[in-house]
Design a protein around this motif. Structure first.
Motif, mmCIF file in Angstrom:
data_model
loop_
_atom_site.group_PDB
_atom_site.id
_atom_site.type_symbol
_atom_site.label_atom_id
_atom_site.label_comp_id
_atom_site.label_asym_id
_atom_site.label_seq_id
_atom_site.Cartn_x
_atom_site.Cartn_y
_atom_site.Cartn_z
ATOM 1 N N GLU A 184 -16.900 -21.224 20.507
ATOM 2 C CA GLU A 184 -16.127 -20.170 19.825
ATOM 3 C C GLU A 184 -14.639 -20.494 19.938
ATOM 4 O O GLU A 184 -14.179 -20.893 21.006
ATOM 5 N N ILE A 185 -13.917 -20.333 18.843
ATOM 6 C CA ILE A 185 -12.469 -20.589 18.860
ATOM 7 C C ILE A 185 -11.757 -19.317 18.425
ATOM 8 O O ILE A 185 -11.968 -18.828 17.311
ATOM 9 N N THR A 186 -10.926 -18.795 19.295
ATOM 10 C CA THR A 186 -10.169 -17.583 18.969
ATOM 11 C C THR A 186 -8.765 -17.962 18.495
ATOM 12 O O THR A 186 -8.094 -18.788 19.124
ATOM 13 N N ALA A 203 -8.033 -28.094 16.278
ATOM 14 C CA ALA A 203 -9.413 -27.702 16.604
ATOM 15 C C ALA A 203 -10.344 -28.918 16.612
ATOM 16 O O ALA A 203 -11.203 -29.052 17.490
ATOM 17 N N PHE A 214 -15.168 -19.601 14.406
ATOM 18 C CA PHE A 214 -13.800 -19.104 14.541
ATOM 19 C C PHE A 214 -13.781 -17.580 14.540
ATOM 20 O O PHE A 214 -14.481 -16.938 13.741
ATOM 21 N N ILE A 216 -10.828 -15.431 13.703
ATOM 22 C CA ILE A 216 -9.443 -15.575 13.218
ATOM 23 C C ILE A 216 -8.913 -14.210 12.797
ATOM 24 O O ILE A 216 -9.601 -13.449 12.119
ATOM 25 N N TYR A 241 -18.562 -25.464 10.074
ATOM 26 C CA TYR A 241 -17.953 -24.439 10.933
ATOM 27 C C TYR A 241 -18.254 -23.082 10.320
ATOM 28 O O TYR A 241 -18.617 -22.980 9.140
ATOM 29 N N ILE A 243 -16.737 -18.924 10.139
ATOM 30 C CA ILE A 243 -15.642 -17.995 10.450
ATOM 31 C C ILE A 243 -16.231 -16.591 10.465
ATOM 32 O O ILE A 243 -16.815 -16.137 9.455
#
Ligand code: F3S
Length: 395
Positions: A184-186, A203, A214, A216, A241, A243
């Motif tokens: 997970e990317i915040t 990233a 993501f 976002i 990916y 979102i």
């Protein structure tokens, strides 16, 4: 791996040597990656088109093939604008080789449409859950992530084999269970425009070939997601990916997944550091390029507006597909009135035209990652606005 009677016949060579070789490649990949069958594909996009990247060995391989593709198939960008190669100073010997390559693909029934944004092409419709065999990394990312279609990262030979057979082996991203996010990317700050290319650049370095989810704060447009995916595919090897709340698969209630165990945050200062490349550079940009991936109509319109009434003071190249340029002649004319050049069929990375420059300003995370190694020049990163200001001498 299960093969139908028809496929077995092809594998025995009863449909000719080219199809035999093609299905052998698909079956070999299927065996390596555990596919249990071949599945039909809707379209193919073949990479390995520029003479700069495939050389004479590539020409020889393509020229030996016989037959006709079974699904709509287009090509990745070539090494030059096929209609106007003299304009960027391409060597006639290179041009002759590039024409030979496009003709060889043409003899297999492949349309001479050379673009990394095949999803903009008319008649090349992609729907949710369609199976594809695409070869260019940003197009793969866009089709998997933004459109929710399914393709593996095909190499030139495997995409071409799939196009000739009309099928691909059912493994990897064709399977729902392999599309689950695993990091997970915040991104807890507002992002817009070229921020997405910088975000993808960062990233991709963090996640490698994982499947990020993501979270976002802003809602990106499709063009912004194109820039995000292209950059992640270049600085990392991201082919898919999601979102949260935006991309189709993650918002599909039937797509069941667990929250990724791993998580990271990307901060605004990380994005700012990518933009700093332009301020920190000790070298002046001697060329500016936009259109990695190839520009959409909206992106052409933005560049035309920004260039209105201005004149460029250095080379400024804008890359798009021939079809989009033809459909938007008014925008092309407005951009070129400034002295900038709208270039089709190719790009700053796969063409040798940019090799003679020392420092290139780009608005693309993918170009920023590839220009130093592929063109031998330094790259600086800026917004579209900054690129235009640089090209017109306002900065
Ligand atoms: Fe397309 Fe060339 Fe960039 S192929 S994604 S414009 S490197």
């Amino acid at each position: 791996m299960y093969l139908t009677k028809e496929e077995e016949k092809t594998l025995r060579g009863e449909d000719g040597e080219t199809l035999q070789k093609a299905i052998e490649i698909l079956v070999a990949l299927g065996d390596i990656y555990g596919a249990d069958a071949l599945i039909p594909i809707k379209s193919a996009q073949v990479s390995g088109v520029s003479y700069k990247t495939i050389g004479d060995a590539g020409i020889e391989w393509i020229s030996d093939l016989k037959g006709t593709v079974k699904v709509p198939t287009v090509l990745n960008p070539a090494g030059m604008d096929m209609d106007n190669w003299e304009r960027l100073g391409i060597d006639p010997k290179f041009a002759a080789k590039q024409i030979e390559i496009i003709n060889a693909f043409g003899s297999l029934g492949i349309e001479p449409k050379c673009t990394c944004t095949p999803y903009y092409l008319s008649g090349f419709d992609v729907q949710y859950k369609d199976h594809l065999a695409w070869g260019e990394s940003s197009a793969i990312s866009f089709s998997n992530s933004v459109l929710g279609a399914r393709t593996n990262r095909e190499g030139g030979p495997s995409a071409l084999s799939a196009a000739l057979v009309g099928k691909t082996a059912d493994y990897g991203f064709h399977k729902t269970e392999n599309r689950t996010p695993n990091i997970e990317i915040t991104v807890d700050f507002e992002t817009a425009g070229s921020d997405y290319g910088a975000l993808g650049y960062i990233a991709g370095k963090i996640v490698g070939s994982k499947i990020p989810l993501f979270k976002i704060k802003s809602v990106p447009s499709k063009d912004e997601m194109k820039m995000l995916g292209a950059a992640m595919a270049a600085s990392g090897a991201v082919a898919l990916y999601h979102i949260d709340g935006v991309t189709p698969e993650i918002t599909d209630k039937e797509f069941v997944y667990e929250k990724p165990a791993e998580s990271v945050s990307i901060e605004k200062k990380d994005i700012d550091a990518v933009y700093e490349s332009a301020n920190e550079s000790t070298m002046a940009n001697d060329i500016v390029t936009i259109g990695c991936p190839h520009c959409s109509k909206a992106e052409l319109a933005q560049i035309a507006d920004l260039l209105e009434g201005k004149t460029v003071v250095k080379e400024f190249w804008v890359f798009t597909s021939r079809e989009l340029a033809g459909q938007n002649k008014d925008l092309v004319d407005r951009i070129e009135a400034s002295g900038a050049k709208v270039v089709c069929d190719t790009c700053m990375v796969v063409s040798p035209a940019a090799n003679k420059y020392q420092c290139m300003m780009v608005n693309s995370g993918k170009a920023y990652a590839y220009v130093p190694s592929m063109c031998g020049s330094k790259a600086t990163y800026g917004t579209v606005e900054r690129c235009v200001k640089d090209a017109t001498g306002e900065i």
